[in-house]
Design a protein around this motif. Structure first.
Motif, PDB file in Angstrom:
ATOM      1  N   SER A   3       0.838  -1.198   0.000  1.00 25.21           N
ATOM      2  CA  SER A   3       0.000   0.000   0.000  1.00 25.21           C
ATOM      3  C   SER A   3       0.870   1.243   0.000  1.00 25.21           C
ATOM      4  O   SER A   3       1.968   1.258   0.558  1.00 25.21           O
ATOM      5  CB  SER A   3      -0.925   0.014   1.221  1.00 25.21           C
ATOM      6  OG  SER A   3      -0.160  -0.016   2.411  1.00 25.21           O
ATOM      7  N   ALA A   4       0.379   2.279  -0.649  1.00 26.81           N
ATOM      8  CA  ALA A   4       1.130   3.532  -0.750  1.00 26.81           C
ATOM      9  C   ALA A   4       0.253   4.702  -0.360  1.00 26.81           C
ATOM     10  O   ALA A   4      -0.967   4.673  -0.555  1.00 26.81           O
ATOM     11  CB  ALA A   4       1.646   3.724  -2.173  1.00 26.81           C
ATOM     12  N   ILE A   5       0.881   5.706   0.189  1.00 25.84           N
ATOM     13  CA  ILE A   5       0.207   6.968   0.486  1.00 25.84           C
ATOM     14  C   ILE A   5       1.028   8.065  -0.180  1.00 25.84           C
ATOM     15  O   ILE A   5       2.216   8.223   0.108  1.00 25.84           O
ATOM     16  CB  ILE A   5       0.088   7.222   1.990  1.00 25.84           C
ATOM     17  CG1 ILE A   5      -0.586   6.027   2.675  1.00 25.84           C
ATOM     18  CG2 ILE A   5      -0.729   8.494   2.249  1.00 25.84           C
ATOM     19  CD1 ILE A   5      -0.459   6.026   4.174  1.00 25.84           C
ATOM     20  N   VAL A   6       0.404   8.793  -1.082  1.00 26.19           N
ATOM     21  CA  VAL A   6       1.075   9.821  -1.874  1.00 26.19           C
ATOM     22  C   VAL A   6       0.546  11.185  -1.437  1.00 26.19           C
ATOM     23  O   VAL A   6      -0.667  11.358  -1.268  1.00 26.19           O
ATOM     24  CB  VAL A   6       0.846   9.594  -3.376  1.00 26.19           C
ATOM     25  CG1 VAL A   6       1.634  10.607  -4.192  1.00 26.19           C
ATOM     26  CG2 VAL A   6       1.236   8.160  -3.765  1.00 26.19           C
ATOM     27  N   PHE A   7       1.444  12.130  -1.261  1.00 20.65           N
ATOM     28  CA  PHE A   7       1.090  13.444  -0.728  1.00 20.65           C
ATOM     29  C   PHE A   7       1.406  14.564  -1.710  1.00 20.65           C
ATOM     30  O   PHE A   7       2.388  14.506  -2.463  1.00 20.65           O
ATOM     31  CB  PHE A   7       1.888  13.730   0.553  1.00 20.65           C
ATOM     32  CG  PHE A   7       1.538  12.876   1.727  1.00 20.65           C
ATOM     33  CD1 PHE A   7       0.582  13.274   2.647  1.00 20.65           C
ATOM     34  CD2 PHE A   7       2.183  11.659   1.921  1.00 20.65           C
ATOM     35  CE1 PHE A   7       0.275  12.490   3.748  1.00 20.65           C
ATOM     36  CE2 PHE A   7       1.881  10.864   3.019  1.00 20.65           C
ATOM     37  CZ  PHE A   7       0.926  11.276   3.938  1.00 20.65           C
ATOM     38  N   ASP A   8       0.597  15.601  -1.640  1.00 18.13           N
ATOM     39  CA  ASP A   8       0.949  16.923  -2.142  1.00 18.13           C
ATOM     40  C   ASP A   8       1.900  17.548  -1.114  1.00 18.13           C
ATOM     41  O   ASP A   8       2.023  17.032   0.014  1.00 18.13           O
ATOM     42  CB  ASP A   8      -0.335  17.747  -2.297  1.00 18.13           C
ATOM     43  CG  ASP A   8      -0.074  19.167  -2.706  1.00 18.13           C
ATOM     44  OD1 ASP A   8       0.666  19.377  -3.691  1.00 18.13           O
ATOM     45  OD2 ASP A   8      -0.598  20.086  -2.052  1.00 18.13           O
TER      46      ASP A   8
END
Length: 238
Positions: A3-8
């Motif tokens: 799982s990945a969490i991508v941020f601005d």
């Protein structure tokens, strides 16, 4: 499943919109433009040259746009980067560490160009917490197109169904939804909670610790919680 969490970055991890808007306003004022504060704030988080051209009322490939971009970038270090970790919103380093400790891969997808994004992440001390950083100059199409989010997922080897995007603008939500990512919108950045809801955010929260609670536990102190409105599960990451 990975799982990945991508941020601005701007307005999501770093409290930069106001200082960036002030810098942009000063640059375009110096070149004879007088946009309103609302017009300037609306450019934060969007590609620099296009934003400057719009405020100046010229084409993006004009000499005036190039001059404005050069002036902005020359002052970015002294006006923005010099503030260092103080630019981070409360709870960001600890929250990112909690996500990594839980086994999630972390990425960035930002409208900044690579040099500016890396410099800001380095200055604030959080660059090493991310497994990939995808910037506007690394893809064919920037936000709201899904290219940056898709590139981040590919870099991380994570499927969209197991991953999230966190951002503060409607273009963030549009990019993420185009890539089939679930989304957390933050109402403390550029766009309002109402705008983020209208853009289809799964959750809208008012502070960064609530981002982490939503991602890890499926609960948060939400401005408006839209859990259950998407075909994918919107609880805690698995």
């Amino acid at each position: 499943m990975t799982s990945a969490i991508v941020f601005d970055i701007d307005g999501t991890l770093a409290n930069t919109p106001a200082v960036i808007a002030e810098l942009i306003a000063d640059v375009v004022h110096g070149l004879g433009a007088s946009p309103s504060r609302a017009q300037v704030l609306a450019t934060v988080g969007k590609p620099l040259e296009a934003s400057l051209a719009r405020l100046l009322g010229v084409s993006v490939d004009s000499a005036a746009t190039a001059e404005a971009a050069a002036r902005y970038r020359a002052r970015f270090a002294t006006d923005v980067l010099s503030q260092g970790p103080a630019l981070l919103l409360p709870g960001v380093p600890e929250g990112l560490d909690d996500l990594r400790a839980a086994g999630h891969l972390l990425g960035i997808a930002t409208s900044k160009i690579s040099s500016s994004a890396l410099a800001l992440l380095e200055a604030t001390g959080i660059l090493g917490r991310f497994d990939t950083v995808v910037c506007h100059d690394m893809v064919e199409r920037g936000k709201p197109h899904p290219d940056m989010a898709l590139r981040a997922l590919a870099d991380l080897g994570a499927p969209a169904a197991a991953s999230w995007y966190v951002g503060d603008t409607v273009t963030d939500m549009a990019m993420a939804r185009g890539a089939a990512l679930r989304t957390v919108g933050v109402s403390y950045g550029v766009d309002s909670a109402e705008d983020l809801v209208a853009a289809g955010a799964d959750h809208v929260v008012a502070d960064f610790p609530s981002v982490i609670r939503a991602l890890l536990h499926g609960t948060a102190d939400t401005v408006r919680d839209l859990a259950g409105t998407r075909p994918e599960p919107t609880g805690a990451l698995t």
